[in-house]
Design a protein around this motif. Structure first.
Motif, PDB file in Angstrom:
ATOM      1  N   LEU A 163       0.822  -1.221   0.000  1.00 12.99           N
ATOM      2  CA  LEU A 163       0.000   0.000   0.000  1.00 12.99           C
ATOM      3  C   LEU A 163       0.850   1.262   0.000  1.00 12.99           C
ATOM      4  O   LEU A 163       0.417   2.312  -0.472  1.00 12.99           O
ATOM      5  N   GLY A 164       2.058   1.167   0.563  1.00 13.07           N
ATOM      6  CA  GLY A 164       2.931   2.335   0.642  1.00 13.07           C
ATOM      7  C   GLY A 164       2.519   3.335   1.702  1.00 13.07           C
ATOM      8  O   GLY A 164       2.847   4.521   1.604  1.00 13.07           O
ATOM      9  N   SER A 165       1.821   2.863   2.739  1.00 13.58           N
ATOM     10  CA  SER A 165       1.323   3.766   3.781  1.00 13.58           C
ATOM     11  C   SER A 165       2.252   3.757   4.991  1.00 13.58           C
ATOM     12  O   SER A 165       2.222   2.815   5.792  1.00 13.58           O
ATOM     13  N   VAL A 166       3.061   4.801   5.147  1.00 16.98           N
ATOM     14  CA  VAL A 166       3.972   4.864   6.278  1.00 16.98           C
ATOM     15  C   VAL A 166       3.207   5.052   7.581  1.00 16.98           C
ATOM     16  O   VAL A 166       3.611   4.530   8.633  1.00 16.98           O
ATOM     17  N   THR A 167       2.082   5.759   7.544  1.00 19.81           N
ATOM     18  CA  THR A 167       1.282   5.979   8.757  1.00 19.81           C
ATOM     19  C   THR A 167       0.732   4.660   9.280  1.00 19.81           C
ATOM     20  O   THR A 167       0.837   4.355  10.475  1.00 19.81           O
ATOM     21  N   LEU A 168       0.150   3.882   8.388  1.00 17.38           N
ATOM     22  CA  LEU A 168      -0.390   2.580   8.785  1.00 17.38           C
ATOM     23  C   LEU A 168       0.726   1.669   9.270  1.00 17.38           C
ATOM     24  O   LEU A 168       0.548   0.905  10.239  1.00 17.38           O
ATOM     25  N   GLY A 169       1.885   1.757   8.623  1.00 16.86           N
ATOM     26  CA  GLY A 169       3.017   0.934   9.038  1.00 16.86           C
ATOM     27  C   GLY A 169       3.479   1.260  10.439  1.00 16.86           C
ATOM     28  O   GLY A 169       3.771   0.356  11.238  1.00 16.86           O
TER      29      GLY A 169
END
Length: 490
Positions: free
Chosen positions: A139-145
């Motif tokens: 997904l490329g989501s740093v926040t979710l990571g």
């Protein structure tokens, strides 16, 4: 024995179901030989009839078949899952893994939240977090990571090897390379998977020089590269033109790990590396000696020839591919062929290529394919043909293709058409500096100095500035794959 088992499934006697399925072990053997969703559904019906569908092991294996194996069907996996009275962690993880594989990330996290509500009966484990981290990377989501990383820290599983390596890879995929590197450096005894993860992360973030330095560090740490290492590090060599470095790797494989060269993906990476570094003959030699070519092998070689202006050779190779009829060409194949036509000025061949894509191979040309043809027609001075192609093609044109045509108009002094093209660009990207420059230079080339000055003033008034000039380099300072390193077994 397997044929008899499969035959017994297909010729099932409903009346004798309970008698024939004498135990869970025999049922699991039957399930193992299902190869299609249709066979699985038939198996499921008979499992329900005999009562084995209530077995968590049987249901779990059916879900595994639907979620992970080649014949993915998550809708059916959900139906089987909903029939289970009390799923264990393996089943929950398999569902999350299946949704990740089929790019249904929202459903994967929905199942994770449902799993969390089942505490303490079932709890997320190392596999749960590793599957979720992989999905987040996609997904490329740093926040979710970072949110999931925080949850992992609370569970105390961050030091587990599988989870730790997944964290490094996830941060690399979301382009937070600093955190990925920091986590890697904290690993007391990094294994090969960890090295591969951080090298892949740097390549993904276009930090090719750092990736090559890490590869050298890995060798000095005593690790042998595997397939996963090579298919990442060889493209990095190609991206920065590190031909000598790539040759050293190839030589070491010839001396010490020839079995890796028999892997198609490794050979494809070598071809790609040599081609991008300009060593087309070496790339073709590897291609010719390959035993297990696939469509990627053909694509890489065709693109490599096209990249260096060997248009006729690329077309000849494409013809050989069609003649052998071993691998069916795909959209990337045709992109390489059209690129070869563009670099070689082969106008008629490019038009035929676009025609046979849809007619003979049922492949619809994309904007990239049409862009190659527009570039070719523009180079050949057929700017009106290029303009008509853009207006009539079934896909919406983007700014890049319009700009390609504008550059061709400038090259051939077609001011009137250039002005029409500029209007289209104003609708898509009104403040792109190169459009102003191209049009101004076009006016200058035809001695229309007033129009040129007007374009320059308009650029200044809209505060559009040309980007700072870039720079290039050959070789990588401070990076050597020394002879003594090579002599150490890779």
């Amino acid at each position: 024995m397997s044929e008899l088992l499969l035959k017994s499934v297909m010729s099932w006697n409903w009346k004798d179901a309970a008698a024939d399925w004498k135990g869970e072990e025999s049922v699991m053997r039957l399930l193992k030989h299902c190869s299609t969703i249709k066979q699985l559904k038939e198996f499921h019906c008979r499992a329900v009839h005999s009562g084995f569908h209530k077995s968590l092991s049987v249901a779990g294996k059916m879900i595994l078949f639907c979620a992970v194996w080649e014949n993915t069907d998550m809708n059916y996996a959900v139906r089987v899952f909903n029939s289970i009275h009390k799923a264990d962690a393996f089943v929950w993880n398999t569902m999350i893994r299946g949704f990740g594989k089929t790019r249904q990330s929202e459903k994967a996290f929905a199942f994770y939240r449902r799993m969390q509500r089942r505490k303490p009966d079932v709890e997320a484990d190392t596999f749960t977090f590793s599957f979720l981290l992989k999905i987040i990377g996609g997904l490329g989501s740093v926040t979710l990571g970072k949110q999931l990383h925080s949850t992992i820290l609370k569970t105390g599983l961050q030091t587990h090897t599988y989870v730790r390596n997944s964290l490094v890879h996830m941060y690399g995929m979301v382009r937070d390379i600093e955190t990925a590197q920091h986590l890697f450096e904290e690993i007391p005894d990094a294994d090969l998977v960890a090295w591969n993860s951080i090298i892949h992360s740097h390549v993904h973030c276009l930090n090719y020089k750092q990736a090559l330095h890490l590869f050298v560090r890995m060798l000095h740490s005593g690790f042998h590269p595997n397939e996963a290492t090579l298919v990442v590090i060889l493209p990095a060599c190609g991206a920065v033109g590190a031909l000598d470095f790539g040759r050293r790797i190839h030589s070491s494989l010839l001396l010490q790990q020839q079995q890796l060269l028999e892997i198609t993906s490794v050979s494809n990476s070598l071809i790609d590396m040599y081609a991008k570094c300009g060593a087309v003959e070496e790339a073709y030699q590897i291609f010719s000696n390959m035993k297990g070519k696939n469509v990627i092998s053909w694509n890489v070689m065709i693109l490599g020839l096209a990249l260096h202006g060997n248009g006729l050779e690329a077309l000849a190779l494409f013809g050989k591919m069609l003649q052998q009829n071993v691998d069916r060409p795909n959209d990337v194949t045709f992109l390489g062929v059209l690129s070869a036509c563009s670099h070689g000025g082969l106008v008629d061949e490019s038009r035929r290529c676009i025609d046979i894509m849809a007619r003979d191979f049922n492949i619809q040309p994309t904007i990239k394919h049409y862009g190659c043809v527009v570039d070719l027609l523009g180079r050949a001075g057929l700017v009106e043909d290029a303009y008509n192609l853009i207006k009539n093609m079934p896909v919406q044109c983007n700014a890049v293709v319009w700009r390609t045509l504008l550059a061709a108009c400038r090259l051939h002094g077609r001011v009137e058409l250039g002005e029409r093209v500029r209007k289209h660009l104003l609708e898509l990207e009104p403040d792109h500096s190169s459009d102003y420059v191209l049009l101004a230079n076009m006016y200058a080339s035809t001695d229309q100095w007033n129009e040129m000055s007007r374009e320059r003033r308009s650029m200044q008034q809209r505060r559009v500035w040309k980007p700072q000039p870039g720079n290039s380099f050959i070789g990588i300072s401070g990076l050597t794959l020394a002879k003594e390193t090579i002599e150490t077994p890779l």
